[in-house]
Design an enzyme around this catalytic site. Structure first.
Site, PDB file in Angstrom:
ATOM      1  N   GLU A   1      12.135   3.544  14.851  1.00  0.00           N
ATOM      2  CA  GLU A   1      11.324   4.339  13.992  1.00  0.00           C
ATOM      3  C   GLU A   1      10.093   3.872  14.579  1.00  0.00           C
ATOM      4  O   GLU A   1       9.783   3.400  15.261  1.00  0.00           O
ATOM      5  CB  GLU A   1      10.431   3.988  12.403  1.00  0.00           C
TER       6      GLU A   1
ATOM      7  N   LEU B   1      10.953   1.513   6.645  1.00  0.00           N
ATOM      8  CA  LEU B   1      10.868   2.477   6.166  1.00  0.00           C
ATOM      9  C   LEU B   1      11.615   3.199   5.073  1.00  0.00           C
ATOM     10  O   LEU B   1      11.410   4.519   6.210  1.00  0.00           O
ATOM     11  CB  LEU B   1       9.174   2.434   6.210  1.00  0.00           C
TER      12      LEU B   1
ATOM     13  N   LYS C   1       6.810  -2.026   2.239  1.00  0.00           N
ATOM     14  CA  LYS C   1       5.309  -0.951   2.321  1.00  0.00           C
ATOM     15  C   LYS C   1       4.138  -1.997   2.753  1.00  0.00           C
ATOM     16  O   LYS C   1       3.030  -2.220   2.059  1.00  0.00           O
ATOM     17  CB  LYS C   1       4.903   0.010   1.986  1.00  0.00           C
TER      18      LYS C   1
ATOM     19  N   TYR D   1       0.737  -1.274  -0.269  1.00  0.00           N
ATOM     20  CA  TYR D   1       0.046  -0.100  -0.028  1.00  0.00           C
ATOM     21  C   TYR D   1       0.620   1.133   0.128  1.00  0.00           C
ATOM     22  O   TYR D   1       1.953   1.271   0.329  1.00  0.00           O
ATOM     23  CB  TYR D   1      -0.664  -0.085   1.246  1.00  0.00           C
TER      24      TYR D   1
HETATM   25  N1  PLP Z   1       7.680   4.481   9.318  1.00  0.00           N
HETATM   26  C1  PLP Z   1       6.813   3.588   8.479  1.00  0.00           C
HETATM   27  C2  PLP Z   1       6.287   1.923   9.491  1.00  0.00           C
HETATM   28  C3  PLP Z   1       5.437   3.532   8.290  1.00  0.00           C
HETATM   29  O1  PLP Z   1       3.824   3.251   8.437  1.00  0.00           O
HETATM   30  C4  PLP Z   1       5.208   5.607   7.609  1.00  0.00           C
HETATM   31  C5  PLP Z   1       4.245   5.916   6.929  1.00  0.00           C
HETATM   32  O2  PLP Z   1       3.345   4.777   7.354  1.00  0.00           O
HETATM   33  C6  PLP Z   1       6.620   6.046   8.035  1.00  0.00           C
HETATM   34  C7  PLP Z   1       7.601   5.836   8.376  1.00  0.00           C
HETATM   35  C8  PLP Z   1       6.162   7.297   7.097  1.00  0.00           C
HETATM   36  O3  PLP Z   1       6.880   7.101   5.715  1.00  0.00           O
HETATM   37  P1  PLP Z   1       6.489   8.887   4.807  1.00  0.00           P
HETATM   38  O4  PLP Z   1       6.877   9.836   5.353  1.00  0.00           O
HETATM   39  O5  PLP Z   1       6.528   7.568   3.128  1.00  0.00           O
HETATM   40  O6  PLP Z   1       4.842   8.768   5.106  1.00  0.00           O
END
Ligand code: PLP
Length: 290
Positions: A180, A203, A148, A34
């Site tokens: 994170e 991520l 993701k 996703y």
């Molecule tokens: N880390 C995780 C585990 C996430 O699920 C997300 C976003 O949903 C992020 C970091 C932040 O990513 P982004 O800045 O691309 O939304």
């Protein structure tokens, strides 16, 4: 209010008629990927970066994406237009498809594609102004956190723990290192240096990338290196980045204040820089001072 129409497998369908078979592998196995993409003033922010990450997730799980970037862009633009969403986000999910339940998948599956647009989603003004609380939790996820996938149970359980503790986010700790948040990347400021975990089993956040661009441009020293969790006690600032969170200050972790317990100057510069980029790239009238 539910959205008026969602995108499902090539067409736009009224929300209450958009259904997926019970043996969809996304439902049975979380065999799906996703993205969440923000739009400001009716224009997507960093759509190409999100589509690139979708392609990488798809390749990792061997899910053939049915559309190229031009077609995704067309579909998602039409989706927000049809739903009248100007400031909000789209959720895009691609599952491997429908098949009788068995772990291994048969050849020739047709991926299931769903996209849903919703208005809103920006963090509350209060969270921006006063900062948010976080808790730390063990990082009990798998080894492919850069993919993701919709397999988010560890994130779901951790976020629920945070909510029960009256906190906004749970920060994962793996082998004594801060990785994170459940839906955000995390930065720590220590002696004027901005630290964040390197791109290794986390991520690769699109917002993280924007924050790093802003920091480098502002001359803030940046180090992508693992952060021992003990650093939280001496950190002057802790900052979150994410599509939904944008850029937020964490002012309390596990009940202890971060720095002086208020959003700090590095946060203010990064958030301002982030919003300035949103305004420049989407043309939206973003209140940088919010
Ligand atoms: N880390 C995780 C585990 C996430 O699920 C997300 C976003 O949903 C992020 C970091 C932040 O990513 P982004 O800045 O691309 O939304």
């Amino acid at each position: 209010m539910p959205p008026e129409v969602v995108f499902l497998n090539g067409g736009f369908v009224p929300y209450d008629q958009a259904v997926v078979p019970v043996e969809d592998r996304g439902f049975l196995f979380a065999d799906a990927i996703y993205e969440v993409i923000r739009c400001y003033g009716g224009r997507f922010f960093r759509l190409d970066d999100h589509l690139e990450r979708l392609e990488q997730s798809a390749a990792a799980l061997e899910i053939p994406l049915p559309y190229d970037r031009a077609r995704w862009t067309q579909v998602l633009e039409e989706l927000i237009r049809r739903n009248g969403v100007r400031d909000g986000s789209v959720y895009v999910q691609v599952s491997r498809g429908v098949a009788p339940r068995a772990h291994a998948w048969p050849d020739g599956l047709q991926p299931t594609v769903v996209a849903i647009a919703r208005p809103g989603g920006t963090p509350p003004a209060e969270a921006v102004r006063r900062g948010v609380k976080a808790i730390t939790v063990p990082d009990n996820r798998w080894g492919l956190c850069w993919v993701k996938t919709t397999g988010l149970l560890p994130n779901v359980l951790a976020k629920q723990r945070a909510a029960r503790a009256g906190a906004y986010e749970a920060l994962f700790v793996r082998d004594g290192l801060l990785t994170e948040g459940t839906s955000s990347n995390v930065f720590v400021v220590r002696e004027g240096v901005l630290y964040t975990h390197p791109l290794a089993n986390i991520l690769p956040g699109v917002t993280r990338m924007v924050v790093l661009e802003v920091a480098r441009e502002a001359g803030i020293p940046v180090r992508e290196q693992a952060i021992p969790v003990q650093w939280l006690e001496r950190a002057s600032e802790v900052i979150l980045s994410g599509t939904n969170s944008e850029v937020l200050a964490v002012v309390e972790v596990d009940g202890r204040p971060v720095g002086d317990g208020r959003p700090g100057p590095v946060f203010a510069r990064l958030r301002e820089g982030y919003l300035a980029r949103v305004a420049a790239e989407t043309g939206a009238a973003v209140d940088v001072g919010a």
